[in-house]
Design a protein around this motif. Sequence first.
Motif, short mmCIF file in Angstrom:
data_model
loop_
_atom_site.label_atom_id
_atom_site.label_comp_id
_atom_site.label_asym_id
_atom_site.label_seq_id
_atom_site.Cartn_x
_atom_site.Cartn_y
_atom_site.Cartn_z
N TRP B 168 0.84 -1.21 0.00
CA TRP B 168 0.00 0.00 0.00
C TRP B 168 0.87 1.25 0.00
N GLY B 169 1.97 1.20 0.74
CA GLY B 169 2.84 2.37 0.83
C GLY B 169 3.43 2.74 -0.52
N TYR B 170 3.93 1.73 -1.23
CA TYR B 170 4.47 1.99 -2.57
C TYR B 170 3.37 2.49 -3.51
N ALA B 171 2.18 1.88 -3.42
CA ALA B 171 1.08 2.29 -4.31
C ALA B 171 0.72 3.75 -4.06
N GLY B 172 0.53 4.11 -2.80
CA GLY B 172 0.11 5.47 -2.46
C GLY B 172 1.13 6.50 -2.94
N GLN B 173 2.41 6.21 -2.73
CA GLN B 173 3.45 7.18 -3.12
C GLN B 173 3.65 7.21 -4.64
N ALA B 174 3.47 6.07 -5.30
CA ALA B 174 3.56 6.07 -6.77
C ALA B 174 2.44 6.95 -7.34
N ILE B 175 1.23 6.77 -6.82
CA ILE B 175 0.09 7.54 -7.33
C ILE B 175 0.28 9.03 -7.04
N ARG B 176 0.82 9.32 -5.88
CA ARG B 176 1.09 10.73 -5.53
C ARG B 176 2.06 11.37 -6.52
#
Lengths: 97, 398
Positions: B168-176
């Motif tokens: 989730w952490g990688y997903a959230g920061q990639a999307i950001r």
Amino acid sequence: MTQRVFVCRCEDVTVAEIQHAIALGLGSVEEIKRYTGLGTGPCQGKECIVALVRLLLAERAVTPEAVQPFTARPPAEPVTLAELASVAGTPPPEDGP
Amino acid sequence: MKPPVTLGRADEPLPEACDVAIVGGGVMGLSTAYAVAESSKLRVVVLERSYLVSGASGRNGGGVRMQWGDEGNVRVMMESIEICRGLAQELGINLWFRQGGYLFLARSEAGEQRLRRNAELHHRVGAPTRLLGPEEARELVPELDVHDVRLAAFNPKDGVVFPWPFVWGYAGQAIRRGVVVRTHTAVEAAEADGAGLRLRLSTGESLRANLVVNATGAWCHGLNHSLGVRLPNRPHRHEILSTEPLKPFLDPLVVDLASGLYFSQSTRGEIVAGITMPDHGDGGTDVDQSSSLGFLAHLGRTLAAVMPRLGRLKVLRQWAGAYDVSPDGDAIVGPSPGVPALLQLCGFTGHGFMMAPAVGRMLARFIVRGERHPMLERWDPTRFVDGRSRAREDMIIG
């Protein structure tokens, strides 16, 4: 309902945390489980999954036709390792590395 | 109102074209997406056929270790663990990362020799592994049965994480950083389109990309076959169980080389355990994620013998995930034989999760700057075609 109401009492997951997950775009029971840890404690979701689904429906995160429970994992209720060790028919292990 | 940051959606609008399309929303694909977006202006799209965390990234035991038998793997994992130390802050999420070490137990002469050889290698490379006698191992884990243990190896920098928030952490920061993450969308076929590729999606849409990354692990063959790429990696079912939570009492993750048993205590308090099992598959490309009673019995017996007090512990749940096993134990990363626009990011043979922080950065440097890390020579997918494949690693567990 206050923000501090617990939905999953095993893993201390609150209504507010689930609303936060829904706001992030997570709408299914499987996703909410993996984002909040809901349903992964001693009851394995038996106490909380209905409360979660009611909340998802109330928040319009999912429609009644589309809602699915998460995959039920064996064992059906907690069993000690010693009891499991006595189960016959264990496959032979490969040679250790 | 749609919140500004999401974790990927089934209705996320797709562009018609992008620079890099990453197929597979697991930790490998998302750490690569994050690293590419962090270091370039390239347009990146991640396609996940189910929800994020649905595959092996959501099913592994969460172990991270630098105790490997091969120098390249030790170095990759030293970098990955160094990244992990600051990653919770970088990603803005609690990863439950705990460096309690890995404790390897050898009960045979061959196992003892392996641990001695590894410790010499680790010392040379700078990994702080130390050899312990049986009684010293028991000081670390007091309830352990060490009566026939000949030697143990301990590295205090190894540890465990909780895999879910990692993804989730990688997903959230990639999307950001502008990455488009589309869930519940499968790639049904792919074809050449100029120098790039066009992906046909289960939603009826299509997406053109200059580069496509196959980060689908054990599910990689559908996309590969669609482009005529044949690789020898195969799925292998690996089972794990988790127990009722206890107060913290077990610092290291323990691996018994004799049986392939491993167990650790997560920061949530559960004992998470797995063990080497016979391969029951048919050697084909189908992925099996079913659970077996035979696993529970075999693990229960082995664990209760290694640490008798744990016999009283109750198992709460078991599950299975898919290792993506490469025949030489080395990952398969880089341009595909005959299809250079398709980058493989597969074949990690059960240790992909722990390598993902370092590998995401490594592949991003290749995509953005053409930089070839020495491991990319070794992980080159064409090695199976021209006979450069070599088995180097003997510390694959499970």
